[in-house]
Design an enzyme around this catalytic site. Structure first.
Site, PDB file in Angstrom:
ATOM      1  N   ASN A  26       0.870  -1.168   0.000  1.00 45.13           N
ATOM      2  CA  ASN A  26       0.000   0.000   0.000  1.00 45.13           C
ATOM      3  C   ASN A  26       0.912   1.224   0.000  1.00 45.13           C
ATOM      4  OD1 ASN A  26      -1.569   2.223   0.836  1.00 45.13           O
ATOM      5  ND2 ASN A  26      -3.014   0.908   1.901  1.00 45.13           N
ATOM      6  N   ALA A  28       0.563   4.511  -0.222  1.00 47.10           N
ATOM      7  CA  ALA A  28       0.287   5.648   0.656  1.00 47.10           C
ATOM      8  C   ALA A  28       0.636   5.334   2.101  1.00 47.10           C
ATOM      9  CB  ALA A  28      -1.180   6.057   0.541  1.00 47.10           C
ATOM     10  N   GLU A 175      -9.438 -10.808   1.458  1.00 46.16           N
ATOM     11  CA  GLU A 175      -9.459  -9.404   1.867  1.00 46.16           C
ATOM     12  C   GLU A 175     -10.838  -8.770   1.696  1.00 46.16           C
ATOM     13  OE1 GLU A 175      -6.368  -7.301   2.558  1.00 46.16           O
ATOM     14  OE2 GLU A 175      -5.452  -9.217   3.023  1.00 46.16           O
ATOM     15  N   ARG A 215      -2.981 -10.388  -2.293  1.00 47.15           N
ATOM     16  CA  ARG A 215      -3.637 -10.641  -1.014  1.00 47.15           C
ATOM     17  C   ARG A 215      -4.873 -11.532  -1.115  1.00 47.15           C
ATOM     18  NH1 ARG A 215      -3.200  -4.859   2.217  1.00 47.15           N
ATOM     19  NH2 ARG A 215      -1.090  -4.322   1.559  1.00 47.15           N
ATOM     20  N   HIS A 251      -5.511  -3.858  -3.740  1.00 51.32           N
ATOM     21  CA  HIS A 251      -6.860  -4.412  -3.819  1.00 51.32           C
ATOM     22  C   HIS A 251      -7.470  -4.037  -5.163  1.00 51.32           C
ATOM     23  CE1 HIS A 251      -7.066  -4.234   0.836  1.00 51.32           C
ATOM     24  NE2 HIS A 251      -6.833  -5.471   0.454  1.00 51.32           N
ATOM     25  N   ASP A 253     -10.306  -2.820  -5.710  1.00 56.29           N
ATOM     26  CA  ASP A 253     -11.080  -1.581  -5.670  1.00 56.29           C
ATOM     27  C   ASP A 253     -10.200  -0.338  -5.794  1.00 56.29           C
ATOM     28  OD1 ASP A 253      -9.993  -1.360  -3.115  1.00 56.29           O
ATOM     29  OD2 ASP A 253     -11.904  -1.368  -2.056  1.00 56.29           O
ATOM     30  N   CYS A 372     -12.836   2.327   0.288  1.00 55.20           N
ATOM     31  CA  CYS A 372     -12.265   1.517   1.372  1.00 55.20           C
ATOM     32  C   CYS A 372     -13.071   1.668   2.658  1.00 55.20           C
ATOM     33  CB  CYS A 372     -10.819   1.934   1.648  1.00 55.20           C
ATOM     34  SG  CYS A 372      -9.621   1.284   0.483  1.00 55.20           S
TER      35      CYS A 372
END
Length: 448
Positions: A26, A28, A175, A215, A251, A253, A372
């Site tokens: 991730n 960020a 996830e 994941r 992910h 999304d 999220c």
């Protein structure tokens, strides 16, 4: 036919919101490691989004934060003594584990569970499978409290089936709804459930990312489809592009979002894009609907820009007039390429013709945008009546929660502040009061 609506259950950001950089893959989260967080601002930003959407007539609810720190985790790995002594020893000897125990990551409820509405399932109930999140230590213990909260809210077994997490092993890495979407002609009719996975456990030669972890496994997605009793012809499994995962799309999304018969996606979202779209078209024909894909090319928006702005980690919502609104983070307005694309999008003939942006900076800096923060649950009238009513967002509940946050949350939290034993006491006091506001008595272990 009973009218069905899509409820968005947003996670209420917890009092221990901080930037510990725990989520490898991730971008960020890693980039902001060690920064000073503002839990109060984070929670108020999330509540502002919930209130704004509820006021416009969208069905909105809230999921409570989880108890932190997780003393069970800390004691299991060898820290002993009083709560204050456990915190002091963990802070001295294993600060990364203490950060895991304090993580506020349950705020991202798109990872809480995978949800199949009653129109899709063999027994006509709404099914939930709680995600095991076993790829990361700080999230791997969330499923216990997530299951408890979902069972409290969706307690009527006549309408709901809440399944525990899949086995906590890499073969069943799950996830939740961040790797799942549903396409349909209307919410109350049978739809197509789309499961996106990053790798295949039992096919070692199958494509997989090289740098960041995948994941979600195919095996986990297939297990959830079996649990929920989904129809084979209305269930599609698609693989994320491994190279795109390696660019920070941890992910699905983060690179695609669907709603109704619309799939808004980047051309680099899936392995073999053409086959994926063809399979979705055929499946949609089985439910009497025509797929409307909105394809974003790399020339319009690069993967890097999609990741930094979280363009696809947006909420795609139906307005009462049948048109669609895209709920984006403020970062989409600030990225030149993304802003230009979105302006062209709303001026086109595509069904998305309105943008709403929110300042979710605190969440975004930890790697989670509007999508999220919410778990989508399609409910018909009877199911909506059967669920617990205390979590539905209203003006009154919003006011109570804002006042609660103002009373209990800190406006500054740095990684070193996790060593303060008073933080744990403050959180427990806050959550004890919260269960009264949400009318969920006994939700936390310390209340039992």
């Amino acid at each position: 036919m009973s009218i069905a609506r899509e409820y968005n259950f947003d996670g209420l950001v917890g009092p221990s919101h901080n930037y510990a950089g725990l989520s490898f893959g991730n971008v960020a989260s890693s980039r902001n490691f060690g920064s000073v967080a503002n839990p109060k601002q984070a929670a108020l930003q999330g509540l502002a989004k919930m209130r704004a959407l509820a006021s416009r007539g969208f069905a909105q609810a809230v999921l409570p934060p989880q108890l932190r720190p997780n003393f069970s985790l800390l004691r299991t790995v060898g820290f002993s003594g009083s709560d204050a002594e456990v915190i002091a020893r963990a802070s001295r000897d294993a600060p990364a584990i203490l950060a895991c125990a304090y993580s506020a990551s349950p705020m991202w409820t798109a990872n809480a569970a995978t949800v199949s509405p009653s129109a899709d399932t063999a027994d006509g109930r709404t099914h939930f499978t709680v995600a095991n999140l076993n790829n990361k230590l700080h999230r791997s213990f969330e499923h216990v409290e997530t299951e408890r909260a979902l069972r409290a809210i969706f307690a009527d077994e006549k309408f709901f089936a809440v399944h525990g997490a899949l086995p906590s092993t890499p073969a069943f890495g799950d996830e939740g709804a961040a790797n799942h979407t549903r396409l349909c002609a209307s919410y109350g009719m049978s739809g197509v459930e789309v499961f996106a996975y990053g790798r295949v456990e039992f096919e070692p030669d199958a494509p997989a990312p090289r740098h960041f972890p995948a994941r979600q496994t195919l095996e986990a997605s297939q297990a959830i489809a079996r649990r929920h009793g989904l129809h084979e012809q209305r269930t599609i499994f698609v693989q994320q592009d491994p190279a795109t995962i390696d660019q920070g799309v941890f992910h699905n999304d983060v690179i695609a979002v669907g709603n109704g018969n619309v799939l808004f996606y980047h051309q680099q979202a899936f392995v073999n894009e053409a086959e994926t779209i063809s399979a979705l078209r055929r499946a949609m024909e089985n439910v009497g609907a025509e797929l409307r894909p909105i394809r974003v090319t790399a020339g319009e928006v690069s993967v890097a820009d999609a990741v930094s702005s979280y363009l696809f980690n947006s909420q795609l919502l139906y307005r009462p007039d049948g048109r669609m609104v895209l709920v984006v983070p403020q970062e989409c307005r600030e990225n030149q390429a993304v802003s230009r694309y979105l302006q062209n999008l709303v001026e086109s003939e595509d069904p998305i013709d309105e943008l709403i942006s929110f300042d979710l900076r605190q969440s975004m800096r930890n790697g989670g945008g509007p999508a999220c923060l919410r778990l989508r649950v399609v409910l018909n009238d009877a199911e909506a009546t059967a669920m617990h009513q205390g979590v539905i967002m209203t003006e009154d509940l919003h006011g109570q929660l804002v006042a609660w946050v103002q009373r209990h949350y800190r406006d500054r939290l740095a990684p070193e502040d996790l060593a303060d034993p008073m933080l744990a006491i403050e959180i427990r006091t806050a959550l004890d009061e919260l269960t009264g506001i949400l009318r969920l008595p006994g939700l936390y272990d310390f209340q039992r």
